[in-house]
Design a protein around this motif. Structure first.
Motif, PDB file in Angstrom:
ATOM      1  N   LEU A 113     -15.071   7.974  -6.147  1.00 20.70           N
ATOM      2  CA  LEU A 113     -16.091   7.401  -6.884  1.00 20.70           C
ATOM      3  C   LEU A 113     -17.616   8.132  -6.723  1.00 20.70           C
ATOM      4  N   ALA A 114     -18.364   7.837  -7.622  1.00 21.11           N
ATOM      5  CA  ALA A 114     -19.614   8.661  -7.519  1.00 21.11           C
ATOM      6  C   ALA A 114     -20.620   7.283  -6.655  1.00 21.11           C
ATOM      7  N   PRO A 115     -21.734   8.065  -6.099  1.00 20.82           N
ATOM      8  CA  PRO A 115     -22.214   9.470  -6.188  1.00 20.82           C
ATOM      9  C   PRO A 115     -21.698  10.245  -5.357  1.00 20.82           C
ATOM     10  N   GLU A 116     -20.897   9.912  -4.178  1.00 23.00           N
ATOM     11  CA  GLU A 116     -20.312  11.100  -3.318  1.00 23.00           C
ATOM     12  C   GLU A 116     -19.428  11.963  -4.037  1.00 23.00           C
ATOM     13  N   ASP A 117     -18.608  11.410  -5.210  1.00 23.04           N
ATOM     14  CA  ASP A 117     -17.788  12.338  -5.738  1.00 23.04           C
ATOM     15  C   ASP A 117     -17.977  12.146  -7.188  1.00 23.04           C
ATOM     16  N   PRO A 118     -18.731  12.787  -8.190  1.00 23.30           N
ATOM     17  CA  PRO A 118     -19.172  12.605  -9.373  1.00 23.30           C
ATOM     18  C   PRO A 118     -17.992  13.150 -10.123  1.00 23.30           C
ATOM     19  N   PHE A 119     -18.121  12.953 -11.569  1.00 22.38           N
ATOM     20  CA  PHE A 119     -17.376  13.554 -12.608  1.00 22.38           C
ATOM     21  C   PHE A 119     -17.174  15.246 -12.308  1.00 22.38           C
ATOM     22  N   PRO A 120     -16.045  15.669 -12.660  1.00 21.97           N
ATOM     23  CA  PRO A 120     -14.902  14.947 -13.140  1.00 21.97           C
ATOM     24  C   PRO A 120     -13.720  14.566 -12.218  1.00 21.97           C
ATOM     25  N   CYS A 121     -14.326  14.268 -10.897  1.00 18.75           N
ATOM     26  CA  CYS A 121     -13.295  13.690  -9.777  1.00 18.75           C
ATOM     27  C   CYS A 121     -12.485  12.542 -10.167  1.00 18.75           C
ATOM     28  N   ALA A 122     -12.977  11.582 -10.789  1.00 16.18           N
ATOM     29  CA  ALA A 122     -12.400  10.163 -11.488  1.00 16.18           C
ATOM     30  C   ALA A 122     -10.814  10.707 -12.335  1.00 16.18           C
ATOM     31  N   VAL A 123     -11.443  11.900 -13.151  1.00 15.89           N
ATOM     32  CA  VAL A 123     -10.401  11.980 -14.049  1.00 15.89           C
ATOM     33  C   VAL A 123      -9.295  12.985 -13.356  1.00 15.89           C
ATOM     34  N   GLU A 124      -9.805  13.750 -12.666  1.00  9.32           N
ATOM     35  CA  GLU A 124      -8.943  14.721 -11.798  1.00  9.32           C
ATOM     36  C   GLU A 124      -7.761  13.600 -11.083  1.00  9.32           C
ATOM     37  N   ASP A 125      -8.253  12.682 -10.358  1.00 12.73           N
ATOM     38  CA  ASP A 125      -7.486  11.724  -9.511  1.00 12.73           C
ATOM     39  C   ASP A 125      -6.668  10.987 -10.469  1.00 12.73           C
ATOM     40  N   ALA A 126      -7.239  10.511 -11.559  1.00 10.02           N
ATOM     41  CA  ALA A 126      -6.353   9.742 -12.474  1.00 10.02           C
ATOM     42  C   ALA A 126      -5.177  10.672 -12.896  1.00 10.02           C
ATOM     43  N   GLU A 129       0.917  -1.160   0.077  1.00 15.01           N
ATOM     44  CA  GLU A 129       0.047   0.002   0.147  1.00 15.01           C
ATOM     45  C   GLU A 129       0.753   1.188   0.187  1.00 15.01           C
ATOM     46  N   THR A 130       0.628   2.258  -0.962  1.00 11.42           N
ATOM     47  CA  THR A 130       1.277   3.484  -0.943  1.00 11.42           C
ATOM     48  C   THR A 130       0.349   4.565  -1.300  1.00 11.42           C
ATOM     49  N   ASN A 131       0.965   5.506  -1.702  1.00 13.82           N
ATOM     50  CA  ASN A 131      -0.069   6.910  -1.882  1.00 13.82           C
ATOM     51  C   ASN A 131       0.587   7.712  -3.075  1.00 13.82           C
ATOM     52  N   LEU A 132      -0.339   7.891  -3.877  1.00 12.84           N
ATOM     53  CA  LEU A 132       0.007   8.770  -5.138  1.00 12.84           C
ATOM     54  C   LEU A 132      -0.859   9.981  -5.168  1.00 12.84           C
ATOM     55  N   ALA A 133      -0.091  11.045  -5.088  1.00 15.01           N
ATOM     56  CA  ALA A 133      -0.895  12.447  -5.136  1.00 15.01           C
ATOM     57  C   ALA A 133      -2.149  12.537  -4.343  1.00 15.01           C
ATOM     58  N   GLY A 134      -1.774  12.113  -3.182  1.00 10.63           N
ATOM     59  CA  GLY A 134      -2.912  12.103  -2.146  1.00 10.63           C
ATOM     60  C   GLY A 134      -3.941  11.102  -1.962  1.00 10.63           C
ATOM     61  N   ARG A 135      -3.948  10.116  -2.802  1.00 16.95           N
ATOM     62  CA  ARG A 135      -4.791   9.086  -3.086  1.00 16.95           C
ATOM     63  C   ARG A 135      -4.205   7.773  -2.856  1.00 16.95           C
ATOM     64  N   PRO A 136      -4.829   6.744  -1.689  1.00 21.14           N
ATOM     65  CA  PRO A 136      -4.321   5.482  -1.531  1.00 21.14           C
ATOM     66  C   PRO A 136      -4.174   4.582  -3.024  1.00 21.14           C
TER      67      PRO A 136
END
Length: 302
Positions: A112-125, A51-58
């Motif tokens: 993930l949606a619906p808690e964090d909808p588009f474009p959150c996934a794109v921003e994280d990626a 387990e690690t961390n990339l740009a603030g994401r597990p």
């Protein structure tokens, strides 16, 4: 066709498809996927996970028994309709791909949606890719289903922003068109043994809200890929997302991208995830590994 494939298709049609068709409790779907992945999907012996961390994401690092000097790393975005799934649900499949390529992989956990909808996934990626690319010379990006669409959206964003590109990108059964207009949504509704076509509008609503379904970051089928590296896509002829892959390959080719599309027969959605048991899954992963090794050899020779 292996002896196991008809039994797997029948089991999926009788269990998973009705479950997804009736599901309303998203946290329950998430828990179910995690539990089933732990129970049924097993990595090759000797694989290790950190387990690690990339740009603030597990995130999860996947290491094979031997890297054998490989400088290629895999940046993988898990599927799950932008609503569920995690690095844990897909780690066994990617561990086998790592074993085949003798390379390391990272699976970032995007919101993930619906808690964090588009474009959150794109921003994280995008943030995770930038962090990973800064550490690795040769990177191949990939994903499956929604994660496959996200990987292709990421590839287009990398080009649009003028960032350092990956060696290539691959996708298993990607979701590339959120507009709901593809013919295969209707024509393969009965044939698809996993995905219920009736829920695709719900997925789009939960992920996009009031955002435009034709936004290239949500539907990479409409993105600009001019100058992009090679792309490898595979899909089954019985999937409701068949047109998403065929249309994507056509668009890439029209824009001058070297695109390879493999349409397989009678296989379930994202069949490589069943690599523990299904011979066809292992064959597909071996073919992808050969493609990745070719990219690496070309890069090293340039």
């Amino acid at each position: 066709m292996s002896l196991l494939l008809p039994a797997l298709n029948t089991w999926l049609r009788l269990t998973e498809k009705p479950f997804l068709e009736a599901a309303e409790d998203i946290p329950a779907v998430r828990r179910s996927f995690e539990q089933k992945a732990t129970l049924f999907f097993h990595p090759p012996a000797g694989s290790t996970f950190v387990e690690t961390n990339l740009a603030g994401r597990p995130s999860l690092l996947v290491n094979p028994v031997s890297k054998d000097g490989s400088e290629v790393s895999i940046f993988y975005l898990h599927g799950g309709a932008y609503l569920f799934g995690s690095p844990r649900t897909h780690r066994a499949m990617i561990a086998r791909l790592c074993a085949e390529t003798r390379s390391q992989a990272v699976l970032p956990s995007y919101r993930l949606a619906p808690e964090d909808p588009f474009p959150c996934a794109v921003e994280d990626a995008l943030a995770a890719y930038n962090a990973w690319r800064a550490l690795h010379r040769h990177v191949v990006i990939g994903g499956d289903s929604a994660g496959g669409g996200l990987a292709l959206a990421l590839l287009a964003e990398i080009g649009r922003l003028g960032l350092e590109p990956p060696l290539g990108a691959f996708a298993f059964s990607p979701l590339t068109d959120m507009t709901g207009t593809a013919s295969s949504l209707r024509e393969n509704a009965a044939a698809d043994v996993i995905l219920p076509a009736s829920r695709m509008t719900d997925i789009a609503d939960l992920y996009l809200g009031q955002q435009d379904a034709a936004d290239p970051r949500a539907s990479p089928l409409f993105a600009d890929f001019k100058g992009a590296p090679p792309v490898w896509i595979t899909v089954s002829n019985r999937e409701i997302l068949l047109d998403d892959s065929m249309g994507m390959a056509q668009r890439l080719t029209e824009q001058g991208v070297l695109a390879e599309l493999q349409v397989e027969h009678d296989l379930p959605h994202v069949w490589p995830i069943f690599q523990t048991y299904l011979p066809e899954a292992r064959v597909t992963l071996a073919r992808l590994a050969q493609w990745i090794r070719r990219l690496a050899a070309q890069a090293d020779g340039s």
